[in-house]
Design a protein around this motif. Structure first.
Motif, PDB file in Angstrom:
ATOM      1  N   UNK A 139       0.843  -1.198   0.000  1.00  0.00           N
ATOM      2  CA  UNK A 139       0.000   0.000   0.000  1.00  0.00           C
ATOM      3  C   UNK A 139       0.880   1.250   0.000  1.00  0.00           C
ATOM      4  N   UNK A 140       0.870   2.035  -1.081  1.00  0.00           N
ATOM      5  CA  UNK A 140       1.741   3.214  -1.144  1.00  0.00           C
ATOM      6  C   UNK A 140       1.428   4.252  -0.073  1.00  0.00           C
ATOM      7  N   UNK A 141       0.180   4.351   0.343  1.00  0.00           N
ATOM      8  CA  UNK A 141      -0.183   5.321   1.373  1.00  0.00           C
ATOM      9  C   UNK A 141       0.438   4.951   2.713  1.00  0.00           C
ATOM     10  N   UNK A 142       0.500   3.652   3.035  1.00  0.00           N
ATOM     11  CA  UNK A 142       1.124   3.225   4.280  1.00  0.00           C
ATOM     12  C   UNK A 142       2.622   3.487   4.250  1.00  0.00           C
ATOM     13  N   UNK A 143       3.237   3.265   3.083  1.00  0.00           N
ATOM     14  CA  UNK A 143       4.669   3.545   2.951  1.00  0.00           C
ATOM     15  C   UNK A 143       4.951   5.015   3.222  1.00  0.00           C
ATOM     16  N   UNK A 144       4.144   5.891   2.646  1.00  0.00           N
ATOM     17  CA  UNK A 144       4.336   7.327   2.851  1.00  0.00           C
ATOM     18  C   UNK A 144       4.119   7.717   4.304  1.00  0.00           C
ATOM     19  N   UNK A 145       3.213   7.036   4.975  1.00  0.00           N
ATOM     20  CA  UNK A 145       2.955   7.340   6.381  1.00  0.00           C
ATOM     21  C   UNK A 145       4.210   7.135   7.223  1.00  0.00           C
ATOM     22  N   UNK A 146       4.871   5.993   7.042  1.00  0.00           N
ATOM     23  CA  UNK A 146       6.062   5.720   7.850  1.00  0.00           C
ATOM     24  C   UNK A 146       7.243   6.588   7.417  1.00  0.00           C
ATOM     25  N   UNK A 147       7.287   6.914   6.149  1.00  0.00           N
ATOM     26  CA  UNK A 147       8.339   7.817   5.677  1.00  0.00           C
ATOM     27  C   UNK A 147       8.196   9.181   6.347  1.00  0.00           C
ATOM     28  N   UNK A 148       6.954   9.649   6.491  1.00  0.00           N
ATOM     29  CA  UNK A 148       6.716  10.944   7.139  1.00  0.00           C
ATOM     30  C   UNK A 148       7.032  10.877   8.629  1.00  0.00           C
ATOM     31  N   UNK A 149       6.657   9.790   9.287  1.00  0.00           N
ATOM     32  CA  UNK A 149       6.911   9.664  10.724  1.00  0.00           C
ATOM     33  C   UNK A 149       8.397   9.682  11.051  1.00  0.00           C
ATOM     34  N   UNK A 150       9.212   9.090  10.175  1.00  0.00           N
ATOM     35  CA  UNK A 150      10.654   8.991  10.441  1.00  0.00           C
ATOM     36  C   UNK A 150      11.454   9.941   9.552  1.00  0.00           C
ATOM     37  N   UNK A 151      10.820  11.018   9.124  1.00  0.00           N
ATOM     38  CA  UNK A 151      11.492  11.974   8.236  1.00  0.00           C
ATOM     39  C   UNK A 151      12.717  12.606   8.870  1.00  0.00           C
ATOM     40  N   UNK A 152      12.755  12.689  10.198  1.00  0.00           N
ATOM     41  CA  UNK A 152      13.891  13.310  10.876  1.00  0.00           C
ATOM     42  C   UNK A 152      15.068  12.382  11.096  1.00  0.00           C
ATOM     43  N   UNK A 153      14.987  11.158  10.598  1.00  0.00           N
ATOM     44  CA  UNK A 153      16.047  10.176  10.808  1.00  0.00           C
ATOM     45  C   UNK A 153      16.658   9.744   9.470  1.00  0.00           C
ATOM     46  N   UNK A 154      17.891   9.244   9.546  1.00  0.00           N
ATOM     47  CA  UNK A 154      18.599   8.792   8.351  1.00  0.00           C
ATOM     48  C   UNK A 154      18.144   7.371   8.013  1.00  0.00           C
ATOM     49  N   UNK A 177     -11.289  10.127  -4.482  1.00  0.00           N
ATOM     50  CA  UNK A 177     -10.637   8.940  -3.973  1.00  0.00           C
ATOM     51  C   UNK A 177      -9.243   9.268  -3.428  1.00  0.00           C
ATOM     52  N   UNK A 178      -8.854   8.549  -2.363  1.00  0.00           N
ATOM     53  CA  UNK A 178      -7.478   8.504  -1.886  1.00  0.00           C
ATOM     54  C   UNK A 178      -6.966   7.109  -2.185  1.00  0.00           C
ATOM     55  N   UNK A 179      -6.014   6.986  -3.100  1.00  0.00           N
ATOM     56  CA  UNK A 179      -5.506   5.666  -3.473  1.00  0.00           C
ATOM     57  C   UNK A 179      -4.944   4.960  -2.237  1.00  0.00           C
ATOM     58  N   UNK A 180      -5.393   3.738  -2.009  1.00  0.00           N
ATOM     59  CA  UNK A 180      -4.935   2.964  -0.867  1.00  0.00           C
ATOM     60  C   UNK A 180      -5.763   3.159   0.385  1.00  0.00           C
ATOM     61  N   UNK A 181      -6.591   4.207   0.418  1.00  0.00           N
ATOM     62  CA  UNK A 181      -7.449   4.471   1.577  1.00  0.00           C
ATOM     63  C   UNK A 181      -8.874   4.682   1.077  1.00  0.00           C
ATOM     64  N   UNK A 182      -9.496   3.662   0.512  1.00  0.00           N
ATOM     65  CA  UNK A 182     -10.808   3.843  -0.126  1.00  0.00           C
ATOM     66  C   UNK A 182     -11.901   4.313   0.811  1.00  0.00           C
ATOM     67  N   UNK A 183     -11.819   3.928   2.090  1.00  0.00           N
ATOM     68  CA  UNK A 183     -12.905   4.291   2.997  1.00  0.00           C
ATOM     69  C   UNK A 183     -12.883   5.767   3.379  1.00  0.00           C
ATOM     70  N   UNK A 184     -11.819   6.490   3.000  1.00  0.00           N
ATOM     71  CA  UNK A 184     -11.844   7.949   3.163  1.00  0.00           C
ATOM     72  C   UNK A 184     -12.980   8.568   2.353  1.00  0.00           C
ATOM     73  N   UNK A 185     -13.434   7.865   1.312  1.00  0.00           N
ATOM     74  CA  UNK A 185     -14.529   8.371   0.480  1.00  0.00           C
ATOM     75  C   UNK A 185     -15.888   8.202   1.147  1.00  0.00           C
TER      76      UNK A 185
END
Length: 212
Positions: A9-24, A158-166
């Motif tokens: 799920x690309x949306x889940x990947x982006x979520x964790x990327x954002x959470x750990x944005x301050x780390x290498x 639509x939000x790709x990967x998060x269909x129930x947002x609709x």
């Protein structure tokens, strides 16, 4: 540090990327590694399923983050067969629904419950760091603080990967999660709670991965 996100799920990947944005940290996905195998998710909670997945994908990579979510309607008992729970994409253990299939199924389900229900997610996270597995999940009571409405009339957006947002509405503004400019949580109290949750989750992830 390179970390595998155990999802497609690309949306889940982006979520964790954002959470750990301050780390290498550099992330890769199951698709990047050509991993198509999936574990049998036999847990009774999102946290248990996240642990199962983290152990499974730890066979392919040294450091892995996995998560699992359960959707709950506040008006239904936990053991009610209509409760989505862990089987969000496979209701009643049936075939796996695609995004549009999920929107159709939950629109119909909410319609049978009066057209609008109060809903919340329970989110379980697990990290496998070179064989050492750690996990995290908020309590149901804490998750109810970020509850929202689910309705039987979907937005056209639509939000790709998060269909129930609709189908999901901010319970204060009654705007869809997919609406431009909509904040899912717009009161000061809700934003404080959401910020505190993100802080706890980021702290857990950093600690479990040994990021210091």
């Amino acid at each position: 540090m390179k970390v595998l996100i155990g999802t497609t799920n690309p949306s889940k990947t982006e979520r964790f990327r954002a959470l750990l944005a301050g780390y290498d940290v550099a992330f890769c996905t199951l698709g990047d590694l050509g991993i198509t195998q999936e574990p049998e998710e036999s847990g009774k909670t999102p946290e248990e399923n996240a642990v199962i997945k983290a152990k499974f994908y730890g066979r392919f990579f040294d450091r892995v983050i996995c998560n699992d979510s359960g959707l709950y309607f506040d008006s239904l008992p936990f053991d009610d067969p209509r409760q989505p729970g862990l089987n969000i994409r496979t209701p009643h253990g049936g075939r796996r629904l695609d995004d549009e299939g999920m929107i159709a199924y939950y629109s119909n389900l909410v319609g049978t419950l009066g057209g609008k229900v109060l809903a919340y997610y329970l989110d379980g996270i697990a990290v496998n760091n070179q064989g050492r597995v750690s996990s995290f999940m908020e309590t149901g009571e804490a998750s109810r603080g970020s509850a929202f409405y689910m309705v039987d009339t979907p937005s056209e957006k639509r939000h790709v990967g998060w269909p129930l947002d609709s189908l999901s509405l901010n319970r204060n503004t009654l705007t869809y999660f997919v609406d431009r400019g909509n904040n899912k949580y717009d009161t000061a109290e809700e934003n404080i709670m959401l910020g505190a949750y993100r802080e706890r989750l980021t702290r857990f992830l950093a600690g479990a991965l040994g990021l210091g």
